[in-house]
Write an enzyme that holds these catalytic residues in place. Sequence first.
Site, PDB file in Angstrom:
ATOM      1  N   ASP A   1       0.868  -1.164   0.000  1.00 25.23           N
ATOM      2  CA  ASP A   1       0.000   0.000   0.000  1.00 25.23           C
ATOM      3  C   ASP A   1       0.912   1.222   0.000  1.00 25.23           C
ATOM      4  O   ASP A   1       1.703   1.414   0.922  1.00 25.23           O
ATOM      5  CB  ASP A   1      -0.861  -0.031   1.271  1.00 25.23           C
ATOM      6  CG  ASP A   1      -2.224   0.577   1.072  1.00 25.23           C
ATOM      7  OD1 ASP A   1      -2.281   1.687   0.518  1.00 25.23           O
ATOM      8  OD2 ASP A   1      -3.216  -0.053   1.480  1.00 25.23           O
TER       9      ASP A   1
ATOM     10  N   ASP B   1      -2.887   4.649  -2.586  1.00 24.05           N
ATOM     11  CA  ASP B   1      -3.955   5.244  -1.792  1.00 24.05           C
ATOM     12  C   ASP B   1      -4.450   6.547  -2.438  1.00 24.05           C
ATOM     13  O   ASP B   1      -3.642   7.381  -2.853  1.00 24.05           O
ATOM     14  CB  ASP B   1      -3.387   5.527  -0.388  1.00 24.05           C
ATOM     15  CG  ASP B   1      -4.457   5.864   0.629  1.00 24.05           C
ATOM     16  OD1 ASP B   1      -5.286   4.988   0.922  1.00 24.05           O
ATOM     17  OD2 ASP B   1      -4.463   7.015   1.117  1.00 24.05           O
TER      18      ASP B   1
ATOM     19  N   GLU C   1      -6.409   3.421  -6.069  1.00 24.70           N
ATOM     20  CA  GLU C   1      -7.670   3.540  -5.329  1.00 24.70           C
ATOM     21  C   GLU C   1      -8.395   4.779  -5.840  1.00 24.70           C
ATOM     22  O   GLU C   1      -7.898   5.897  -5.706  1.00 24.70           O
ATOM     23  CB  GLU C   1      -7.423   3.672  -3.823  1.00 24.70           C
ATOM     24  CG  GLU C   1      -8.730   3.626  -3.050  1.00 24.70           C
ATOM     25  CD  GLU C   1      -8.710   4.340  -1.704  1.00 24.70           C
ATOM     26  OE1 GLU C   1      -9.588   4.046  -0.888  1.00 24.70           O
ATOM     27  OE2 GLU C   1      -7.839   5.200  -1.470  1.00 24.70           O
TER      28      GLU C   1
ATOM     29  N   HIS D   1     -11.293  -2.403   3.631  1.00 26.75           N
ATOM     30  CA  HIS D   1     -11.268  -1.958   5.025  1.00 26.75           C
ATOM     31  C   HIS D   1     -12.002  -0.636   5.243  1.00 26.75           C
ATOM     32  O   HIS D   1     -12.039  -0.139   6.356  1.00 26.75           O
ATOM     33  CB  HIS D   1      -9.810  -1.834   5.472  1.00 26.75           C
ATOM     34  CG  HIS D   1      -9.068  -0.801   4.683  1.00 26.75           C
ATOM     35  ND1 HIS D   1      -8.810  -0.947   3.327  1.00 26.75           N
ATOM     36  CD2 HIS D   1      -8.570   0.411   5.025  1.00 26.75           C
ATOM     37  CE1 HIS D   1      -8.185   0.123   2.877  1.00 26.75           C
ATOM     38  NE2 HIS D   1      -8.023   0.968   3.884  1.00 26.75           N
ATOM     39  N   ASP D   2     -12.541  -0.052   4.178  1.00 22.63           N
ATOM     40  CA  ASP D   2     -13.296   1.202   4.304  1.00 22.63           C
ATOM     41  C   ASP D   2     -14.791   1.025   4.043  1.00 22.63           C
ATOM     42  O   ASP D   2     -15.538   2.000   4.123  1.00 22.63           O
ATOM     43  CB  ASP D   2     -12.776   2.231   3.278  1.00 22.63           C
ATOM     44  CG  ASP D   2     -11.318   2.593   3.484  1.00 22.63           C
ATOM     45  OD1 ASP D   2     -10.893   2.682   4.653  1.00 22.63           O
ATOM     46  OD2 ASP D   2     -10.612   2.785   2.471  1.00 22.63           O
TER      47      ASP D   2
HETATM   48  C1  NOJ Z   1      -7.982   5.444   1.813  1.00 21.39           C
HETATM   49  C2  NOJ Z   1      -7.722   4.343   2.759  1.00 21.39           C
HETATM   50  O1  NOJ Z   1      -8.198   3.148   2.224  1.00 21.39           O
HETATM   51  C3  NOJ Z   1      -8.401   4.712   4.061  1.00 21.39           C
HETATM   52  O2  NOJ Z   1      -8.415   3.656   4.976  1.00 21.39           O
HETATM   53  C4  NOJ Z   1      -7.695   5.909   4.615  1.00 21.39           C
HETATM   54  O3  NOJ Z   1      -8.356   6.349   5.783  1.00 21.39           O
HETATM   55  C5  NOJ Z   1      -7.661   7.046   3.606  1.00 21.39           C
HETATM   56  N1  NOJ Z   1      -7.312   6.593   2.291  1.00 21.39           N
HETATM   57  C6  NOJ Z   1      -6.649   8.064   3.999  1.00 21.39           C
HETATM   58  O4  NOJ Z   1      -5.366   7.550   3.770  1.00 21.39           O
END
Ligand code: NOJ
Length: 532
Positions: free
Chosen positions: A99, A201, A264, A325-326
Amino acid sequence: MADTVWWKSGTVYQVYPRSFQDSDGDGIGDLRGITRRLDYLAWLGVDAVWISPFYPSPMADFGYDVADYCGVDPLFGTLEDFDALVAEAHFRRLKVILDFVPNHTSIAHPWFVDSRASRTSPKRNWYIWRDPAPDGGPPNNWISNFGGPAWSRDAATGQYYYHAFLREQPDLNWRNPEVRAAMHDVLRFWLDRGVDGFRVDVIWHLMKDEGFRDNPANPGFTSGQAEINRFTQVYSADRPEIFDVIAEMRAVLAPYGDRVLIGEIYLPVERLVAYYGADLAGVDLPFNFQLIQTPWNARSVAELVVAYEDALPPGGWPNWVLGNHDQPRIAARVGAAQASIAAMLLLTLRGTPTLYYGDEIGLAHVPIPPDRVQDPWERNEPGHGRDPERTPMQWDDSPNAGFSVGEPWLPLSADAVARNVELQCDDARSLLTLYRRLLRLRRDYTALSTGGFRSLPSSNAFVFAYERHDADTTLRILLNFSASPQTVSDTGAYGGAWTVLLSTHTDRASSLHANDLVLEANEGLMLIRGWS
Ligand code: NOJ
Ligand code: MG
């Protein structure tokens, strides 16, 4: 000839390192824990493991606030542990994807410490500093993704710095060539250690409007939404200059051969596909989160798949994601019965699938008592927190489900004794077995891994039907999105000509006798032409 570069034919498995396997009893998963479980991943049949951040970090956002891009936080282990993980993964023919978090650092990163020290610091221009608005307030109306203004005033110099996320996560200034060079060195540091690619990210955030114009109000905003949705992110993200930045990243990876760059990106399909770049000079895989955002019914999903396929640029390789995870867990969103339809969909669509750890055993949301909340977003904006989908992996029926001998950092689900890898791996009817068989079929049939896709007309509104094919094989997939039996009579004569390769209801007979096909409630079928 099918193109068999690994990131096209393969499957990615996301590990959230805090929650996968703890090796030292502190209740937090770590690198040695992941290494211990590589045999499981090889057994499951995935091809690559993407590990969320493990770099030194104050953990304000659980590692997405990086204080040193070229190290390992002691919580997770050491660089030697990382090297061992890569070696053990490669020994099992598993790729390792890191990541990469280039949009922002931690407030504790030495670059930012230097940058904030004075207006004349050599690192001042590595971050985004602006004077206050005439009334002394923030320079513009941009909102943090975690709520509140995206600007924080720094008393030492009287200026504001920009942070798209927490105030502990200042955004780097990607217009500064020194920043780009430093971040390219970070990529090379890990490439030289053998990593096979990066998930980048919030890549669509890296470039912001040069004039820092106010974002326009979002007419669709409703009060239940997170505050970030008050404005449309026209000027704070997805700027045209981003494509040069990505092309430069690609150029860093190029001499290393078949490494993958995944971005992402949360954008609508028509903007998302722009990230393949002109002449495919963009990311290899702009993460496609559309399945997460589309209502769970056959018609909406069918329309989405066709729209996405149609939108892809020539040569652009598709990909699909059901959770991370989000995002809410898939089993929580669609329910246990439909989780197997989701599995068959994810692993039979055209394109690279990404699995989120625990989805293969049907982990759902774990309720988090107020005194155990970890996610800062939940503290800022209650109800938006991501802890429920980040709970520990459930391996067996030993204490803490085999995750840790210590108290886990987040609670386990109440059904851990009944829902774990050990129980499901020998159960022919389990979700884990279904995942494993689907992954096996992807390896056995190039029609599935790299073949073509064709949507089939379906008169039954509850069934999504499509075909996957290559020169040798034609497969049909029929997915019943409803909780009652459904008859499919319009996709052709099934009797005799087709054989069941796999049903989500594993006890179904393999031969079909009637021309009309009756799918059981919540059943997905994969059929192969001929071969009975
Ligand atoms: C995306 C990540 O997947 C998330 O978990 C994070 O809080 C934000 N970017 C900030 O880095
Ligand atoms: Mg640990």
